[in-house]
Scaffold this motif. Structure first.
Motif, short mmCIF file in Angstrom:
data_model
loop_
_atom_site.label_atom_id
_atom_site.label_comp_id
_atom_site.label_asym_id
_atom_site.label_seq_id
_atom_site.Cartn_x
_atom_site.Cartn_y
_atom_site.Cartn_z
N ILE A 1 2.19 -1.20 2.21
CA ILE A 1 2.97 -1.17 0.99
C ILE A 1 3.95 0.00 1.08
CG2 ILE A 1 2.84 -0.91 -1.51
CD1 ILE A 1 1.58 -3.54 -0.46
N THR A 2 5.16 -0.21 0.62
CA THR A 2 6.18 0.82 0.72
C THR A 2 6.52 1.48 -0.61
OG1 THR A 2 7.89 -0.87 0.49
CG2 THR A 2 7.25 -0.25 2.74
N GLN A 23 -7.93 -4.24 4.28
CA GLN A 23 -7.60 -2.95 3.70
C GLN A 23 -6.10 -2.90 3.42
OE1 GLN A 23 -9.52 -0.17 6.58
NE2 GLN A 23 -10.53 0.54 4.71
N TRP A 24 -5.73 -2.05 2.49
CA TRP A 24 -4.34 -1.89 2.08
C TRP A 24 -3.89 -0.49 2.47
CZ3 TRP A 24 -1.81 -5.47 -1.44
CH2 TRP A 24 -2.60 -6.58 -1.76
N LEU A 25 -2.83 -0.40 3.24
CA LEU A 25 -2.22 0.89 3.55
C LEU A 25 -1.15 1.14 2.50
CD1 LEU A 25 -2.02 3.28 5.60
CD2 LEU A 25 -0.08 2.03 6.57
N ILE A 26 -1.32 2.23 1.74
CA ILE A 26 -0.39 2.51 0.64
C ILE A 26 0.05 3.97 0.70
CG2 ILE A 26 -1.36 0.75 -0.89
CD1 ILE A 26 -2.74 3.10 -2.38
N ALA A 34 -2.41 1.44 -7.41
CA ALA A 34 -3.22 0.44 -6.72
C ALA A 34 -4.55 0.23 -7.44
CB ALA A 34 -3.46 0.87 -5.27
N LEU A 35 -5.17 1.30 -7.90
CA LEU A 35 -6.41 1.18 -8.67
C LEU A 35 -6.16 0.41 -9.97
CD1 LEU A 35 -7.98 4.74 -8.25
CD2 LEU A 35 -8.60 2.64 -7.03
N SER A 36 -5.06 0.70 -10.64
CA SER A 36 -4.75 0.01 -11.90
C SER A 36 -4.48 -1.47 -11.68
CB SER A 36 -3.55 0.68 -12.60
OG SER A 36 -2.33 0.30 -12.01
N LEU A 44 -8.62 0.92 0.14
CA LEU A 44 -7.35 1.63 0.19
C LEU A 44 -7.33 2.70 1.27
CD1 LEU A 44 -6.75 2.11 -3.63
CD2 LEU A 44 -5.78 0.36 -2.14
N LEU A 45 -6.29 2.67 2.07
CA LEU A 45 -5.99 3.74 3.02
C LEU A 45 -4.67 4.35 2.57
CD1 LEU A 45 -6.59 1.89 6.40
CD2 LEU A 45 -8.08 3.58 5.35
N THR A 46 -4.65 5.65 2.35
CA THR A 46 -3.41 6.29 1.92
C THR A 46 -2.74 6.99 3.09
OG1 THR A 46 -4.55 8.31 1.25
CG2 THR A 46 -4.23 6.62 -0.45
N ILE A 47 -1.43 7.11 2.97
CA ILE A 47 -0.63 7.76 4.00
C ILE A 47 0.52 8.47 3.30
CG2 ILE A 47 0.86 5.74 4.41
CD1 ILE A 47 0.70 6.46 7.44
N ARG A 48 1.01 9.54 3.91
CA ARG A 48 2.17 10.26 3.36
C ARG A 48 3.22 10.43 4.44
NH1 ARG A 48 -0.40 15.43 1.16
NH2 ARG A 48 -1.84 13.82 0.58
N ALA A 49 4.41 10.75 4.04
CA ALA A 49 5.52 10.92 4.98
C ALA A 49 5.16 11.95 6.04
CB ALA A 49 6.78 11.35 4.24
#
Length: 197
Positions: A1-2, A23-26, A34-36, A44-49
């Motif tokens: 997800i972008t 799994q969702w990469l967000i 995403a939780l809402s 959920l897998l989170t990533i940052r710049a």
């Protein structure tokens, strides 16, 4: 997800997919959203710049998307992704670019393919005069050193007629790419086309 725009991440599509075993990469800034939308935290897998994630055979590198217009600041936070795997094409997804400056972009090595979402300004898309946008778009996409550029975001169903990007716009962008670097292959996919990366 972008990012959170409806054509990229919205509640209705999530509801249809959320029970699937995936799994969702967000981006980290979309975790609460995403939780809402009903996604379970364990999916959920989170990533940052600037961060790199290894997911199976894939290596994903996130970078700041440039979805904010430089003149007004309008837009939303987003991430773009560079995806690589051993013995596979390297892919770059800059996503919905509105600011075509390249100063803040990471200096990635050559990419086999860049997926370029066509956007040539806020003026009515039916107006054939796109000003400097095709050249700005081309320079930005070529900064990823692609062998191939694929033009996307064409004929989106939820857009009004004056907001719809068409094959003619992709052609303008592709012509600008060819003028700068004729060696880069340009691909404007049609409905039902099979694209070999």
């Amino acid at each position: 997800i972008t990012h959170v725009h409806r054509d990229h991440f919205e509640r209705e599509t999530v509801a249809l997919l959320k029970e699937l075993p995936m799994q969702w990469l967000i981006p980290d800034f979309l975790y609460e959203k995403a939780l809402s939308f009903g996604l379970a935290p364990e999916k959920l897998l989170t990533i940052r710049a600037g961060e790199e994630k290894q997911i199976g055979p894939l290596t994903l590198t996130a970078f700041n998307g440039q979805h904010f217009r430089p003149d007004t600041g309008a837009g939303v936070e987003e991430l773009g992704y560079r995806i690589t795997a051993q013995n596979a094409p390297s892919l770059v997804f800059p996503c919905d670019v509105r600011d075509f400056s390249t100063d803040a972009l990471p200096d990635f090595p050559e990419a086999d393919a860049v997926f370029a979402h066509v956007w040539l300004g806020d003026k009515d898309s039916r107006d054939p005069d796109r000003g400097d946008y095709p050249a700005l778009f081309a320079r930005y996409m070529l900064s990823f050193h692609p062998k191939k550029v694929l033009y996307t975001h064409l004929y989106e169903t939820a857009r009004t007629d004056e907001q719809t990007w068409r094959y003619v716009h992709a052609g303008m962008a592709a012509d600008a790419v060819r003028r700068i670097d004729p060696a880069v292959k340009t691909v404007i996919p049609g409905a039902g086309d099979v694209i070999v990366l």
